[in-house]
Structure formats: C-alpha cells, structure tokens
Design a protein around this motif. Structure first.
Motif, PDB file in Angstrom:
ATOM      1  N   ILE A  76      -1.241 -25.722   7.501  1.00  0.00           N
ATOM      2  CA  ILE A  76      -1.506 -27.058   8.014  1.00  0.00           C
ATOM      3  C   ILE A  76      -0.568 -28.088   7.389  1.00  0.00           C
ATOM      4  N   VAL A  77      -0.187 -27.880   6.138  1.00  0.00           N
ATOM      5  CA  VAL A  77       0.751 -28.793   5.479  1.00  0.00           C
ATOM      6  C   VAL A  77       2.092 -28.750   6.208  1.00  0.00           C
ATOM      7  N   GLU A  78       2.544 -27.555   6.526  1.00  0.00           N
ATOM      8  CA  GLU A  78       3.800 -27.392   7.245  1.00  0.00           C
ATOM      9  C   GLU A  78       3.728 -28.058   8.622  1.00  0.00           C
ATOM     10  N   VAL A  79       2.651 -27.835   9.342  1.00  0.00           N
ATOM     11  CA  VAL A  79       2.484 -28.432  10.677  1.00  0.00           C
ATOM     12  C   VAL A  79       2.535 -29.952  10.580  1.00  0.00           C
ATOM     13  N   LYS A  80       1.840 -30.529   9.614  1.00  0.00           N
ATOM     14  CA  LYS A  80       1.819 -31.989   9.465  1.00  0.00           C
ATOM     15  C   LYS A  80       3.197 -32.535   9.092  1.00  0.00           C
ATOM     16  N   LEU A  81       3.928 -31.819   8.250  1.00  0.00           N
ATOM     17  CA  LEU A  81       5.286 -32.252   7.895  1.00  0.00           C
ATOM     18  C   LEU A  81       6.189 -32.272   9.128  1.00  0.00           C
ATOM     19  N   ILE A  82       6.106 -31.231   9.932  1.00  0.00           N
ATOM     20  CA  ILE A  82       6.932 -31.155  11.132  1.00  0.00           C
ATOM     21  C   ILE A  82       6.530 -32.222  12.138  1.00  0.00           C
ATOM     22  N   GLN A  83       5.241 -32.442  12.329  1.00  0.00           N
ATOM     23  CA  GLN A  83       4.773 -33.448  13.269  1.00  0.00           C
ATOM     24  C   GLN A  83       5.146 -34.862  12.820  1.00  0.00           C
ATOM     25  N   ALA A  84       5.256 -35.088  11.525  1.00  0.00           N
ATOM     26  CA  ALA A  84       5.562 -36.410  10.998  1.00  0.00           C
ATOM     27  C   ALA A  84       7.047 -36.760  11.065  1.00  0.00           C
ATOM     28  N   MET A  85       7.889 -35.768  11.368  1.00  0.00           N
ATOM     29  CA  MET A  85       9.332 -36.018  11.408  1.00  0.00           C
ATOM     30  C   MET A  85       9.663 -36.979  12.540  1.00  0.00           C
ATOM     31  N   ASP A  86      10.560 -37.896  12.278  1.00  0.00           N
ATOM     32  CA  ASP A  86      11.026 -38.843  13.291  1.00  0.00           C
ATOM     33  C   ASP A  86      12.248 -38.263  13.970  1.00  0.00           C
ATOM     34  N   ILE A  87      12.014 -37.642  15.132  1.00  0.00           N
ATOM     35  CA  ILE A  87      13.107 -36.952  15.830  1.00  0.00           C
ATOM     36  C   ILE A  87      13.705 -37.841  16.877  1.00  0.00           C
TER      37      ILE A  87
END
Length: 87
Positions: A76-87
């Motif tokens: 879940i930490v990994e998922v949240k980090l990826i979702q938080a990225m400003d792409i």
C-alpha cells in the motif's frame, strides 16, 4: 478486463540484505504472457525492492504488449507513492 493485460509484481527483502523481484504478465483470459524473477543486488529496504519489481515488470509489459496495463501489487505504501506522483 477485456482488452487489457494485468501485471502482478512483488519485491522481497531479507534482513541479511538479499532482495528479489517477481513479475507476471497475463492477458484478459488469465494466460501468462511473461513471468520472471530475479535477484536484486543494490536494494537497501523492502520498499526499494517493491518499486524495483514494479519498474522492471512495467518495462517488460510495455515490450510484450501494446494493450493498456493494470498493475497489481501488495504494498500500500508503494501504491500511494505512485499515485501521489505528479505526472
């Protein structure tokens, strides 16, 4: 989901410093397109191993399919980090 491929990834990290990555790419019927596992030599923690597994799996998925990709991972930490990225 019809017309998509699904990538499952997982990273592992042991207290002695060994790490590994695993990935499986399947079509919309569940047939395996590609699977792999490998040792990771430069990881310092589990999150890094999880992210390396995702990046490597995504690279292979892009090479082996032109279809949209669903990524599934257990961190879940990994998922949240990826979702938080400003792409």
């Amino acid at each position: 989901m019809v017309g998509w491929v699904k990538l499952n990834t997982d990273g592992s990290f042991a207290e002695n410093g060994t790490a590994g990555a695993g990935m499986v790419l399947r079509d919309d019927r569940g047939n395996v397109i590609y699977s792999a596992c490998r040792e990771l030599f430069s990881c310092r923690e589990i999150l890094e191993a999880e992210l390396c597994a995702c990046m490597e799996g995504l690279s292979f998925a892009i090479q082996r399919s032109d279809l949209p990709i669903i990524i599934e991972m257990d961190s879940i930490v990994e998922v949240k980090l990826i979702q938080a990225m400003d792409i």
